[in-house]
Design an enzyme around this catalytic site. Structure first.
Site, PDB file in Angstrom:
ATOM      1  N   ASN A 208       0.846  -1.182   0.000  1.00  0.00           N
ATOM      2  CA  ASN A 208       0.000   0.000   0.000  1.00  0.00           C
ATOM      3  C   ASN A 208       0.888   1.240   0.000  1.00  0.00           C
ATOM      4  O   ASN A 208       2.115   1.125  -0.047  1.00  0.00           O
ATOM      5  CB  ASN A 208      -0.944  -0.017   1.208  1.00  0.00           C
ATOM      6  CG  ASN A 208      -0.190  -0.133   2.525  1.00  0.00           C
ATOM      7  OD1 ASN A 208       0.634   0.719   2.846  1.00  0.00           O
ATOM      8  ND2 ASN A 208      -0.456  -1.194   3.276  1.00  0.00           N
ATOM      9  N   ASP A 276      -4.082  -6.971   4.096  1.00  0.00           N
ATOM     10  CA  ASP A 276      -5.093  -7.906   4.598  1.00  0.00           C
ATOM     11  C   ASP A 276      -4.921  -9.303   4.019  1.00  0.00           C
ATOM     12  O   ASP A 276      -5.304 -10.287   4.646  1.00  0.00           O
ATOM     13  CB  ASP A 276      -6.491  -7.388   4.267  1.00  0.00           C
ATOM     14  CG  ASP A 276      -6.836  -6.124   5.038  1.00  0.00           C
ATOM     15  OD1 ASP A 276      -6.453  -6.024   6.217  1.00  0.00           O
ATOM     16  OD2 ASP A 276      -7.476  -5.227   4.455  1.00  0.00           O
ATOM     17  N   LYS A 286      10.076 -15.316 -11.531  1.00  0.00           N
ATOM     18  CA  LYS A 286       9.236 -14.248 -12.044  1.00  0.00           C
ATOM     19  C   LYS A 286       8.164 -14.817 -12.969  1.00  0.00           C
ATOM     20  O   LYS A 286       8.444 -15.597 -13.871  1.00  0.00           O
ATOM     21  CB  LYS A 286      10.084 -13.221 -12.796  1.00  0.00           C
ATOM     22  CG  LYS A 286       9.286 -12.060 -13.353  1.00  0.00           C
ATOM     23  CD  LYS A 286      10.170 -11.088 -14.109  1.00  0.00           C
ATOM     24  CE  LYS A 286       9.342  -9.984 -14.755  1.00  0.00           C
ATOM     25  NZ  LYS A 286      10.166  -9.039 -15.532  1.00  0.00           N
ATOM     26  N   ASP A 304      -4.580 -11.168  11.850  1.00  0.00           N
ATOM     27  CA  ASP A 304      -5.088  -9.886  12.347  1.00  0.00           C
ATOM     28  C   ASP A 304      -4.285  -9.540  13.595  1.00  0.00           C
ATOM     29  O   ASP A 304      -4.600  -9.990  14.702  1.00  0.00           O
ATOM     30  CB  ASP A 304      -6.573  -9.995  12.660  1.00  0.00           C
ATOM     31  CG  ASP A 304      -7.223  -8.644  12.917  1.00  0.00           C
ATOM     32  OD1 ASP A 304      -6.539  -7.769  13.481  1.00  0.00           O
ATOM     33  OD2 ASP A 304      -8.392  -8.477  12.544  1.00  0.00           O
ATOM     34  N   PHE A 323      -5.071   1.857  14.496  1.00  0.00           N
ATOM     35  CA  PHE A 323      -5.282   2.915  13.519  1.00  0.00           C
ATOM     36  C   PHE A 323      -6.263   2.403  12.468  1.00  0.00           C
ATOM     37  O   PHE A 323      -6.244   1.221  12.111  1.00  0.00           O
ATOM     38  CB  PHE A 323      -3.971   3.320  12.846  1.00  0.00           C
ATOM     39  CG  PHE A 323      -3.193   4.377  13.583  1.00  0.00           C
ATOM     40  CD1 PHE A 323      -2.959   5.613  13.002  1.00  0.00           C
ATOM     41  CD2 PHE A 323      -2.704   4.142  14.861  1.00  0.00           C
ATOM     42  CE1 PHE A 323      -2.245   6.597  13.678  1.00  0.00           C
ATOM     43  CE2 PHE A 323      -1.988   5.111  15.544  1.00  0.00           C
ATOM     44  CZ  PHE A 323      -1.758   6.350  14.948  1.00  0.00           C
ATOM     45  N   LYS A 341     -12.379  -5.430  16.902  1.00  0.00           N
ATOM     46  CA  LYS A 341     -11.022  -5.837  17.262  1.00  0.00           C
ATOM     47  C   LYS A 341     -10.842  -5.991  18.762  1.00  0.00           C
ATOM     48  O   LYS A 341      -9.998  -6.756  19.224  1.00  0.00           O
ATOM     49  CB  LYS A 341     -10.001  -4.820  16.748  1.00  0.00           C
ATOM     50  CG  LYS A 341     -10.082  -4.518  15.271  1.00  0.00           C
ATOM     51  CD  LYS A 341      -9.631  -5.673  14.397  1.00  0.00           C
ATOM     52  CE  LYS A 341      -9.582  -5.236  12.933  1.00  0.00           C
ATOM     53  NZ  LYS A 341      -9.143  -6.304  12.034  1.00  0.00           N
TER      54      LYS A 341
END
Length: 403
Positions: A208, A276, A286, A304, A323, A341
């Site tokens: 990300n 996730d 590759k 998690d 967060f 959570k």
């Protein structure tokens, strides 16, 4: 920094004992006076003569030393220092401390003292990860003993993992932090930061846009308030903060293992942007274009980490902060996440592209807890971190439960 401070240094057995010689020199460079205590096991790795020569004073070795008993006594020796430092602290020494044994000079000093104690553990990775050592560590931390390290890396036994003695400079910083006690002095806090990279093949991965800037700023702010910080970071684009224990990882599973190894702790702040999902069978070569069409990738859910720590039955930190990076319905999604959570607080922010927050220099957050949603104005990530660190310090100083 340490001018005039008296450190009683207990040197345990293990190959890492050789670092104690450098530690003595570094402490003296900072103005400290060092009185060394060498265990019988420690003598197998460093000689009393070398320790004494560097410290510039006699090294204490025997519980029943009649001359020493007449002049000072082991009780007075244990209480004359400003801080007792055990480096290396072996699994055996930690077990003796946790169980209240006193069958040699070192363990007797540690039991008889009313002076604060700082441990720098060093041992084989399996010994460090053994449930008995984890129980002993939790007991000692509950008794108020401070801990620095251990580091992760290769060991003399040929294995790799957590268990290496912290470097002398790191131990000196922890000692200095004790004397420059802030509101988080004596508190151990785990902070995760950065993205994780989940490999597809040797050159491609899932990730990300997290730069790690906010997590890094949080770790730096907590350290500035006196906390001992274990900083578990993915491959971030910003450098890690100084004065903290840095544990670099790549994948979510590596991050989960590193967090588990860093516990117990007084608090945990999960600022990392963890992927996730992962590819179940990452290729060892590759992937190439094929006339047969696009490759098929099978995915599995990553552990998690926040939920796993927040819902621990034993050894749960007193304060668990997550967060939530959202792109829509931020407060609603973050509130649901906190309940799902089981963490104490969620720091929610809007990371939709128009905000420029993901990878940027500023942040605008809302801290959600049992007390409700507390919206903070947009500010530099460093300012967010400082405000959050102060809030954490206030919470840990307050009577439980944390809200």
């Amino acid at each position: 920094m340490l001018s005039g401070k008296h450190i009683l240094l207990i040197i345990g057995g293990g190959i890492a004992a050789y670092k104690s010689l450098e530690l003595i020199r570094r402490l003296q460079d900072k103005g400290a006076r060092v009185t060394p205590v060498l265990t019988r096991a420690g003598e197998e790795f460093v000689t009393p003569l070398s320790v004494s020569a560097l410290a510039g004073t006699a090294v204490h070795r025997d519980l029943f030393d009649l001359t020493a008993e007449a002049e000072m006594g082991h009780i007075q020796l244990s209480r004359s220092a400003d801080l007792l430092v055990v480096a290396p602290a072996t699994a055996d020494l930690m077990a003796k401390m946790a169980q209240g044994h006193a069958n040699d000079l070192a363990s007797t000093l540690l039991l008889a003292t009313d002076t604060p104690i700082l441990l720098a553990p060093a041992m084989n990775v399996r010994m460090w990860q053994h449930p008995a050592t984890r129980r002993n560590l939790a007991q000692l931390m509950g008794d108020g003993v401070q801990v620095v390290g251990p580091d992760e890396g290769g060991m003399a036994c040929g294995e790799f993992g957590p268990g290496r003695l912290a470097e002398p400079d790191e131990i000196v910083r922890a000692i200095a932090a004790y004397f420059d006690a802030g509101p988080l002095a004596g508190k151990r806090i785990v902070v995760t930061s950065g993205p994780t990279h989940e490999p597809i093949d040797p050159v491609r991965y899932i990730a990300n846009r997290s730069s790690g800037a906010q997590g890094t700023a949080v770790a730096r702010a907590l350290r500035a308030l006196g906390a001992e910080v274990v900083f578990v970071t993915g491959p971030a684009t910003v450098p890690p903060p100084e004065g903290v224990e840095v544990v670099p990882v790549e994948t979510a599973r590596e991050m989960a293992a590193a967090v588990d190894a860093a516990l117990p702790a007084d608090a945990a702040v999960f600022a990392a942007a963890v992927a996730d999902w992962r590819v179940t069978s990452a290729g060892d070569r590759k992937l190439k274009k094929s006339k047969d069409g696009l490759p098929t990738l099978d995915f599995a859910e990553n552990p998690d980490i926040l939920k796993g720590v927040a819902q621990r039955q034993t050894g749960r930190p007193a304060l668990v902060v997550g967060f939530a990076a959202e792109t829509n319905d931020v407060i609603e999604h973050a509130t649901a996440k906190r309940l799902r959570k089981g963490c104490d607080w969620i720091v929610a922010n809007d990371v939709s592209p128009a905000t420029g927050i993901m990878g940027g220099q500023e942040n605008s957050v809302t801290v959600i807890s049992d007390s409700g949603a507390e919206a903070w104005p947009r500010m530099a990530k460093e300012a967010v971190a400082e405000k959050l660190a102060r809030k954490i310090a206030d919470a840990l100083a307050a009577p439980k439960p944390v809200t």
